[in-house]
Design a protein around this motif. Structure first.
Motif, short mmCIF file in Angstrom:
data_model
loop_
_atom_site.label_atom_id
_atom_site.label_comp_id
_atom_site.label_asym_id
_atom_site.label_seq_id
_atom_site.Cartn_x
_atom_site.Cartn_y
_atom_site.Cartn_z
N GLU A 410 -32.22 -7.69 13.17
CA GLU A 410 -32.10 -6.39 13.64
C GLU A 410 -32.71 -6.09 15.12
O GLU A 410 -33.85 -6.46 15.20
N LEU A 411 -31.76 -5.75 16.05
CA LEU A 411 -32.09 -5.31 17.31
C LEU A 411 -31.83 -3.99 17.74
O LEU A 411 -31.22 -3.21 17.28
N THR A 412 -32.74 -3.70 18.78
CA THR A 412 -32.22 -2.44 19.70
C THR A 412 -32.03 -2.71 21.01
O THR A 412 -32.95 -3.48 21.60
N VAL A 413 -30.95 -2.28 21.52
CA VAL A 413 -30.31 -2.89 22.90
C VAL A 413 -30.24 -1.87 23.68
O VAL A 413 -29.67 -0.63 23.22
N ARG A 414 -30.55 -1.72 24.91
CA ARG A 414 -30.06 -0.95 26.04
C ARG A 414 -28.88 -1.67 26.80
O ARG A 414 -29.03 -2.81 27.04
N ALA A 415 -27.81 -1.07 26.96
CA ALA A 415 -26.43 -1.60 27.45
C ALA A 415 -26.05 -0.58 28.68
O ALA A 415 -26.33 0.79 28.85
N ARG A 416 -25.38 -1.23 29.43
CA ARG A 416 -24.65 -0.74 30.71
C ARG A 416 -23.46 -1.44 30.68
O ARG A 416 -22.89 -2.32 30.40
N LEU A 417 -22.58 -0.34 31.19
CA LEU A 417 -21.06 -0.71 31.47
C LEU A 417 -20.83 -2.10 32.48
O LEU A 417 -21.48 -2.09 33.54
N ARG A 418 -20.01 -2.93 32.20
CA ARG A 418 -19.86 -3.82 33.11
C ARG A 418 -18.34 -4.43 33.09
O ARG A 418 -17.87 -4.57 32.06
N TRP A 419 -17.87 -4.63 34.12
CA TRP A 419 -16.24 -5.27 34.13
C TRP A 419 -16.16 -6.68 33.81
O TRP A 419 -16.74 -7.54 34.25
N ASP A 420 -15.21 -6.89 32.67
CA ASP A 420 -14.87 -8.25 32.13
C ASP A 420 -13.77 -8.80 32.99
O ASP A 420 -12.57 -8.07 32.69
N ARG A 421 -14.11 -9.61 33.92
CA ARG A 421 -12.80 -10.17 34.67
C ARG A 421 -11.90 -10.80 33.78
O ARG A 421 -10.53 -10.86 34.22
N ARG A 422 -12.27 -11.47 32.87
CA ARG A 422 -11.38 -12.17 32.06
C ARG A 422 -10.47 -11.53 31.24
O ARG A 422 -9.24 -11.79 31.18
N ARG A 423 -10.87 -10.43 30.44
CA ARG A 423 -10.15 -9.64 29.68
C ARG A 423 -9.76 -8.32 30.34
O ARG A 423 -8.90 -7.57 29.87
N ARG A 424 -9.99 -8.19 31.79
CA ARG A 424 -9.89 -6.82 32.39
C ARG A 424 -9.97 -5.74 31.68
O ARG A 424 -9.00 -4.88 31.72
N THR A 425 -11.09 -5.61 31.12
CA THR A 425 -11.65 -4.33 30.69
C THR A 425 -13.17 -4.20 30.84
O THR A 425 -13.76 -4.80 31.33
N TRP A 426 -13.51 -2.61 30.77
CA TRP A 426 -15.07 -2.52 30.95
C TRP A 426 -15.43 -2.53 29.70
O TRP A 426 -14.99 -2.18 28.69
N ASP A 427 -16.60 -3.22 29.76
CA ASP A 427 -17.40 -3.66 28.45
C ASP A 427 -18.93 -3.29 28.36
O ASP A 427 -19.44 -2.91 29.41
N TRP A 428 -19.44 -3.22 27.39
CA TRP A 428 -21.09 -2.92 27.23
C TRP A 428 -21.77 -4.23 27.14
O TRP A 428 -21.49 -5.07 26.38
N VAL A 429 -22.73 -4.36 28.19
CA VAL A 429 -23.65 -5.60 27.98
C VAL A 429 -24.77 -5.23 28.15
O VAL A 429 -25.47 -4.18 28.65
N ALA A 430 -25.68 -5.92 27.24
CA ALA A 430 -27.42 -5.56 27.13
C ALA A 430 -27.93 -5.97 28.48
O ALA A 430 -27.79 -6.96 28.97
N THR A 431 -28.78 -4.85 28.60
CA THR A 431 -29.83 -5.25 29.88
C THR A 431 -31.12 -5.44 29.52
O THR A 431 -31.88 -5.86 29.82
N GLU A 432 -31.49 -4.67 28.11
CA GLU A 432 -32.67 -5.12 27.49
C GLU A 432 -32.55 -5.10 25.94
O GLU A 432 -31.64 -4.46 25.45
N VAL A 433 -33.53 -5.81 25.22
CA VAL A 433 -33.50 -6.13 24.06
C VAL A 433 -34.94 -6.08 23.51
O VAL A 433 -35.69 -6.52 23.77
N SER A 434 -34.91 -5.38 22.15
CA SER A 434 -36.30 -5.18 21.42
C SER A 434 -35.91 -5.37 19.92
O SER A 434 -35.08 -4.97 19.52
N GLY A 435 -36.91 -5.98 19.47
CA GLY A 435 -36.77 -6.31 17.88
C GLY A 435 -37.23 -5.27 16.96
O GLY A 435 -37.69 -4.33 17.59
#
Length: 435
Positions: A410-435
């Motif tokens: 079980e985790l809590t994450v802070r995420a930010r939008l990032r461009w996925d060049r392979r899939r050519r979509t905007w995705d959410w990517v974790a920048t911080e993780v806490s348990g």
């Protein structure tokens, strides 16, 4: 015998220069029968015939006879360049004299004489054959050489399909565009103006072209022609995009960069005939100039407005550093404006590629935290390919390894939008993780 031939050649030249052309011709023919292989006599004979072209230019029958006789002498190109240049100039002068006098019947007779006694060959064929000056009893000229001779005919016959057909039968299917300096349909004689050229251009297909750049200082315009072929038997019409440089000081000062126009173009794309007009076809315009709106990904000082969809970055819009700085565009801002096509030269044999560059930025919406950042909680899920997720947030492999994260944790994450060049979509990517 050498002295005798030299003396005869001198007498022929003297008679010619004294204006006694008929006597010079008679002597040249007589001496040529005695010494048919002597090139000095053939050259003197040719100059007499060249002067007769100037004298008898208004008599098509006499002109055709003189040209055929000259072709029969088979003088090579090398060493006789001046002779052939003078011959072409005199034929051209005769045609312009008839054109200035508006003697279209005379021009038709002259054209008939030329069709009988002169053969035109495309430059490549003429050069590959070793520059022959006679064939089939006719004088041979390359199409590029003959272009000045065609102008008076084009000027006179531009509005007559029947006369143009006769001209095309002699010189080829596209006489309008043999020379780069036949720009704007200016086929008139020096000091003469008429509308025939405009009438001739009216029946020719117009080609859309895009102005990549214009340099009034250099008197040149970089254009990209958008050519559409006719439909073929087993497939639809094809489109080709061809880049070229048009050297025209007036157009360089009048055409707008990153605009799409239409005009009659030469086959090589290096000449614009007639007056260009803005292209009214929205599909063609969108090929080169289009509106855009999307979220910007900063890359160093510049950025790209990423446009989802497709499988390549061809439609993404590059925003140059100067525009990023001028408009204060932050990473993940929503940016809209107008983009124009730009060609990037290839390296090491690469053919290069097209892309879009922002030509103007009309609106910038700074990123709102709620739109580009979020917090989410859940169990760590590991996909079949090894990627780890909390909800729809990607947890980078590096972060999983460094933090020792385990599946179903079980985790809590802070995420930010990032461009996925392979899939050519905007995705959410974790920048911080806490348990």
């Amino acid at each position: 015998m050498a002295d005798e031939v030299a003396r005869a050649s001198g007498i022929i030249s003297s008679l010619r220069k004294g204006g006694r052309l008929d006597e010079a011709l008679a002597l040249a023919r007589r001496e040529r029968e005695r010494h048919p292989d002597d090139e000095r006599l053939a050259r003197a004979h040719s100059w007499v015939l060249c002067d007769l072209v100037r004298r008898d230019g208004g008599d098509p029958a006499a002109l055709a006879t003189a040209l055929r006789e000259l072709a029969g002498l088979s003088l090579p190109e090398k060493g006789n360049e001046v002779l052939y240049k003078n011959l072409l100039r005199r034929l051209t002068d005769a045609a312009w004299d008839l054109r200035r006098a508006h003697d279209e019947d005379g021009l038709r007779c002259l054209l008939d004489a030329l069709r009988e006694a002169v053969r035109l060959e495309p430059d490549a064929e003429w050069l590959s054959a070793g520059s022959p000056r006679s064939a089939d009893g006719r004088l041979v000229l390359s199409t590029s050489e003959a272009e000045p001779l065609l102008r008076p005919f084009l000027s006179a016959f531009g509005g007559s399909s029947e006369d143009l057909d006769a001209l095309v039968a002699w010189c080829g299917p596209e006489p309008f565009v043999l020379a780069e300096d036949l720009r704007h349909g200016s086929w008139e004689a020096p000091g003469e103006k008429n509308g025939a050229s405009a009438d001739a251009l009216a029946g020719l297909p117009r080609t859309p072209f895009y102005v990549e750049w214009a340099s009034p200082r250099r008197g040149a315009v970089g254009i990209t022609a958008y050519r559409r072929s006719a439909a073929r038997e087993y497939s639809g019409p094809s489109v080709s995009i061809e880049r070229s440089v048009v050297r025209d000081a007036r157009l360089a000062g009048e055409l707008r960069t990153h605009e799409v126009y239409e005009a009659v173009l030469s086959p090589d794309g290096r000449s614009v005939l007639g007056e260009p007009v803005p292209c009214a076809d929205p599909a063609v315009r969108a090929t080169f100039v289009r509106r855009f709106e999307g979220r910007l990904e900063r890359v160093s000082g510049y950025g790209f407005v990423r446009l989802p969809g497709g499988t390549s970055a061809a439609n993404d819009v590059l925003v140059p550093e100067r525009m990023v700085t001028r408009h204060g565009i932050e990473d993940l801002s929503v940016v809209s404006g107008v983009a124009a096509a730009s060609f990037r030269e290839g390296e090491k044999g690469d053919e290069g590629s097209w892309g879009f560059v922002a030509d103007s930025v009309e609106r910038v919406v700074p990123p709102h935290p709620a739109d580009v950042e979020k917090r989410t909680s859940g169990a760590l899920r590991v996909a079949r390919g090894g990627a780890a997720f909390v909800g729809n947030v990607l947890v980078p492999t590096r972060m999983v390894s460094e933090l020792g994260l385990r599946p179903d944790q079980e985790l809590t994450v802070r995420a930010r939008l990032r461009w996925d060049r392979r899939r050519r979509t905007w995705d959410w990517v974790a920048t911080e993780v806490s348990g």
